[in-house]
Write a protein that holds these residues in place. Structure first.
Motif, PDB file in Angstrom:
ATOM      1  N   GLN A  45       0.722  -1.145  -0.032  1.00  0.00           N
ATOM      2  CA  GLN A  45       0.069   0.060   0.125  1.00  0.00           C
ATOM      3  C   GLN A  45       0.843   1.215   0.113  1.00  0.00           C
ATOM      4  O   GLN A  45       1.905   1.184   0.602  1.00  0.00           O
ATOM      5  CB  GLN A  45      -0.910  -0.001   1.136  1.00  0.00           C
ATOM      6  CG  GLN A  45      -1.756  -0.978   1.287  1.00  0.00           C
ATOM      7  CD  GLN A  45      -2.673  -1.115   2.518  1.00  0.00           C
ATOM      8  OE1 GLN A  45      -2.411  -0.265   3.552  1.00  0.00           O
ATOM      9  NE2 GLN A  45      -3.929  -1.879   2.451  1.00  0.00           N
ATOM     10  N   ALA A  46       0.315   2.333  -0.489  1.00  0.00           N
ATOM     11  CA  ALA A  46       1.389   3.408  -0.706  1.00  0.00           C
ATOM     12  C   ALA A  46       0.089   4.560  -0.795  1.00  0.00           C
ATOM     13  O   ALA A  46      -0.979   4.599  -0.894  1.00  0.00           O
ATOM     14  CB  ALA A  46       2.269   3.442  -1.743  1.00  0.00           C
ATOM     15  N   ALA A  47       0.736   5.711  -0.792  1.00  0.00           N
ATOM     16  CA  ALA A  47      -0.147   7.121  -0.934  1.00  0.00           C
ATOM     17  C   ALA A  47       0.667   8.101  -1.696  1.00  0.00           C
ATOM     18  O   ALA A  47       1.995   8.281  -1.309  1.00  0.00           O
ATOM     19  CB  ALA A  47      -0.476   7.688   0.587  1.00  0.00           C
ATOM     20  N   ILE A  48       0.096   8.945  -2.533  1.00  0.00           N
ATOM     21  CA  ILE A  48       0.752  10.010  -3.191  1.00  0.00           C
ATOM     22  C   ILE A  48       0.134  11.142  -2.657  1.00  0.00           C
ATOM     23  O   ILE A  48      -0.957  11.531  -2.823  1.00  0.00           O
ATOM     24  CB  ILE A  48       0.390   9.881  -4.800  1.00  0.00           C
ATOM     25  CG1 ILE A  48       0.843   8.429  -5.357  1.00  0.00           C
ATOM     26  CG2 ILE A  48       1.189  10.993  -5.423  1.00  0.00           C
ATOM     27  CD1 ILE A  48       0.667   8.336  -6.914  1.00  0.00           C
ATOM     28  N   VAL A  49       1.082  11.806  -2.035  1.00  0.00           N
ATOM     29  CA  VAL A  49       0.695  13.182  -1.255  1.00  0.00           C
ATOM     30  C   VAL A  49       1.345  14.179  -2.121  1.00  0.00           C
ATOM     31  O   VAL A  49       2.270  14.431  -2.389  1.00  0.00           O
ATOM     32  CB  VAL A  49       1.241  13.315   0.166  1.00  0.00           C
ATOM     33  CG1 VAL A  49       0.711  14.588   0.866  1.00  0.00           C
ATOM     34  CG2 VAL A  49       0.785  12.187   0.912  1.00  0.00           C
ATOM     35  N   VAL A  64      -5.107  17.656 -10.090  1.00  0.00           N
ATOM     36  CA  VAL A  64      -4.262  16.825  -9.390  1.00  0.00           C
ATOM     37  C   VAL A  64      -4.629  15.586  -9.047  1.00  0.00           C
ATOM     38  O   VAL A  64      -4.162  14.494  -9.772  1.00  0.00           O
ATOM     39  CB  VAL A  64      -3.695  17.414  -8.066  1.00  0.00           C
ATOM     40  CG1 VAL A  64      -2.546  16.639  -7.387  1.00  0.00           C
ATOM     41  CG2 VAL A  64      -3.001  18.777  -8.390  1.00  0.00           C
ATOM     42  N   SER A  65      -5.811  15.366  -8.272  1.00  0.00           N
ATOM     43  CA  SER A  65      -6.221  14.102  -7.864  1.00  0.00           C
ATOM     44  C   SER A  65      -6.742  13.513  -8.980  1.00  0.00           C
ATOM     45  O   SER A  65      -6.404  11.987  -9.064  1.00  0.00           O
ATOM     46  CB  SER A  65      -7.294  14.185  -6.890  1.00  0.00           C
ATOM     47  OG  SER A  65      -6.936  14.956  -5.679  1.00  0.00           O
ATOM     48  N   GLN A  66      -7.428  13.729 -10.093  1.00  0.00           N
ATOM     49  CA  GLN A  66      -8.099  12.990 -11.088  1.00  0.00           C
ATOM     50  C   GLN A  66      -6.783  12.482 -12.173  1.00  0.00           C
ATOM     51  O   GLN A  66      -6.909  11.280 -12.304  1.00  0.00           O
ATOM     52  CB  GLN A  66      -9.045  13.662 -11.775  1.00  0.00           C
ATOM     53  CG  GLN A  66     -10.479  13.920 -10.879  1.00  0.00           C
ATOM     54  CD  GLN A  66     -11.484  14.695 -11.947  1.00  0.00           C
ATOM     55  OE1 GLN A  66     -11.458  14.842 -12.836  1.00  0.00           O
ATOM     56  NE2 GLN A  66     -12.394  15.308 -11.113  1.00  0.00           N
ATOM     57  N   SER A  81      -8.094   1.803  -5.390  1.00  0.00           N
ATOM     58  CA  SER A  81      -7.397   3.177  -5.237  1.00  0.00           C
ATOM     59  C   SER A  81      -8.387   4.299  -5.130  1.00  0.00           C
ATOM     60  O   SER A  81      -9.802   4.011  -5.321  1.00  0.00           O
ATOM     61  CB  SER A  81      -6.765   3.761  -6.651  1.00  0.00           C
ATOM     62  OG  SER A  81      -7.760   4.168  -7.809  1.00  0.00           O
ATOM     63  N   SER A  82      -8.113   5.506  -4.284  1.00  0.00           N
ATOM     64  CA  SER A  82      -8.942   6.434  -3.757  1.00  0.00           C
ATOM     65  C   SER A  82      -8.285   7.542  -3.593  1.00  0.00           C
ATOM     66  O   SER A  82      -7.095   7.554  -3.420  1.00  0.00           O
ATOM     67  CB  SER A  82      -9.797   5.971  -2.553  1.00  0.00           C
ATOM     68  OG  SER A  82      -8.672   5.901  -1.435  1.00  0.00           O
ATOM     69  N   SER A  83      -9.084   8.673  -3.712  1.00  0.00           N
ATOM     70  CA  SER A  83      -8.512   9.859  -3.646  1.00  0.00           C
ATOM     71  C   SER A  83      -9.259  10.917  -2.730  1.00  0.00           C
ATOM     72  O   SER A  83     -10.311  10.818  -2.432  1.00  0.00           O
ATOM     73  CB  SER A  83      -8.255  10.696  -4.794  1.00  0.00           C
ATOM     74  OG  SER A  83      -9.495  10.991  -5.270  1.00  0.00           O
ATOM     75  N   THR A  84      -8.554  11.974  -2.042  1.00  0.00           N
ATOM     76  CA  THR A  84      -8.890  12.768  -1.155  1.00  0.00           C
ATOM     77  C   THR A  84      -8.361  14.293  -1.554  1.00  0.00           C
ATOM     78  O   THR A  84      -7.324  14.542  -1.754  1.00  0.00           O
ATOM     79  CB  THR A  84      -8.748  12.748   0.371  1.00  0.00           C
ATOM     80  OG1 THR A  84      -9.472  11.543   0.813  1.00  0.00           O
ATOM     81  CG2 THR A  84      -9.382  13.691   1.276  1.00  0.00           C
ATOM     82  N   VAL A  92      -3.890  10.412  -2.780  1.00  0.00           N
ATOM     83  CA  VAL A  92      -4.172   9.445  -3.516  1.00  0.00           C
ATOM     84  C   VAL A  92      -3.627   8.172  -2.909  1.00  0.00           C
ATOM     85  O   VAL A  92      -2.497   7.821  -2.799  1.00  0.00           O
ATOM     86  CB  VAL A  92      -3.783   9.662  -4.962  1.00  0.00           C
ATOM     87  CG1 VAL A  92      -4.259   8.265  -5.789  1.00  0.00           C
ATOM     88  CG2 VAL A  92      -4.236  10.589  -5.756  1.00  0.00           C
ATOM     89  N   ARG A  93      -4.719   7.429  -2.140  1.00  0.00           N
ATOM     90  CA  ARG A  93      -4.216   6.102  -1.543  1.00  0.00           C
ATOM     91  C   ARG A  93      -4.407   4.753  -2.810  1.00  0.00           C
ATOM     92  O   ARG A  93      -5.408   4.713  -3.637  1.00  0.00           O
ATOM     93  CB  ARG A  93      -5.368   5.742  -0.448  1.00  0.00           C
ATOM     94  CG  ARG A  93      -4.746   6.810   0.532  1.00  0.00           C
ATOM     95  CD  ARG A  93      -5.876   6.665   1.599  1.00  0.00           C
ATOM     96  NE  ARG A  93      -5.502   7.727   2.861  1.00  0.00           N
ATOM     97  CZ  ARG A  93      -6.319   8.883   2.626  1.00  0.00           C
ATOM     98  NH1 ARG A  93      -7.070   9.042   1.600  1.00  0.00           N
ATOM     99  NH2 ARG A  93      -6.120   9.729   3.656  1.00  0.00           N
ATOM    100  N   VAL A  94      -3.271   3.871  -2.845  1.00  0.00           N
ATOM    101  CA  VAL A  94      -3.454   2.686  -3.540  1.00  0.00           C
ATOM    102  C   VAL A  94      -3.121   1.542  -2.760  1.00  0.00           C
ATOM    103  O   VAL A  94      -2.347   1.530  -1.937  1.00  0.00           O
ATOM    104  CB  VAL A  94      -2.329   2.995  -4.908  1.00  0.00           C
ATOM    105  CG1 VAL A  94      -2.685   3.972  -5.739  1.00  0.00           C
ATOM    106  CG2 VAL A  94      -1.122   3.209  -4.296  1.00  0.00           C
TER     107      VAL A  94
END
Length: 206
Positions: A45-49, A64-66, A81-84, A92-94
């Motif tokens: 798991q990871a996140a793109i901040v 950015v998110s889309q 995947s999900s985004s906030t 963006v969490r994956v």
């Protein structure tokens, strides 16, 4: 089975001796096993901040998110995947297939980011890790004088490098340090009258 039982009863001393020898070897083997308080365990798991100073949630989501989420959805092994999208920040969490190494996850996400053209003021960072990244020891420090700002500087400049030099220590971080901060409240009417935006003020202060 009957013969084995009969043989064991007839040679009880030999059976007892063999049992003791096996028990001794078992204890020796247990003592030699490698033991860890927190075993190494990687989670795919990871996140793109991504930080984009001055951008509204709507702008963050669209610019950015889309785009980031669309790029990571094309990666092999992606499970979810999900985004906030918030003011100034996109997360963006994956999650990838179990068994995918942390280094592979980070490599794939960095490749996906490299294929995108994000706003010039947006800065993206991939955060991934394993249980190896969990702090093993946490220490709390406070100043008797109440000057926690000063002791925070001492910890960062002196204590952290000293602890990091200890053999076997991989990383040392200082958190919770009190820092001076100035909050600015901008008047939209004044900004508009002078042809300015909150983004231009942020850029001028950086």
């Amino acid at each position: 089975m009957h013969r084995l039982a009969k043989l064991s009863l007839a040679n009880r001393s030999v059976v007892a001796l063999i049992t003791i020898i096996i028990a001794i070897f078992g204890l020796i083997s247990v003592g030699g096993l490698k033991q860890e308080l927190i075993p190494s365990f990687e989670t795919p798991q990871a996140a793109i901040v991504t930080t984009y100073p001055g951008a509204s949630p709507e702008v963050i989501d669209k610019q950015v998110s889309q785009p980031i989420e669309a790029a990571v959805r094309a990666l092999d092994g992606l499970v979810t995947s999900s985004s906030t999208s918030q003011s100034n920040v996109s997360i963006v969490r994956v999650e990838f297939d179990y068994g995918t190494s942390t280094s592979k996850v980070k490599e794939n996400l960095n490749a996906a980011l490299a294929s995108l053209t994000l706003p010039s003021e947006a800065t993206a960072k991939v955060l991934s890790g394993s249980f190896d990244s969990v702090p093993v020891i946490a220490l709390g420090v406070s100043a008797n004088s109440g000057n926690n700002e000063a002791i925070g500087k001492v910890l960062e400049d002196t204590a952290a490098p000293l602890l990091a030099s200890v053999p076997g220590v991989r990383d040392v971080s200082v958190s919770g340090v009190v820092e001076k901060r100035i909050n600015l409240t901008l008047k939209q009417s004044v900004l508009t009258a002078n042809g300015l935006t909150s983004q231009s003020i942020t850029s001028a202060l950086q």
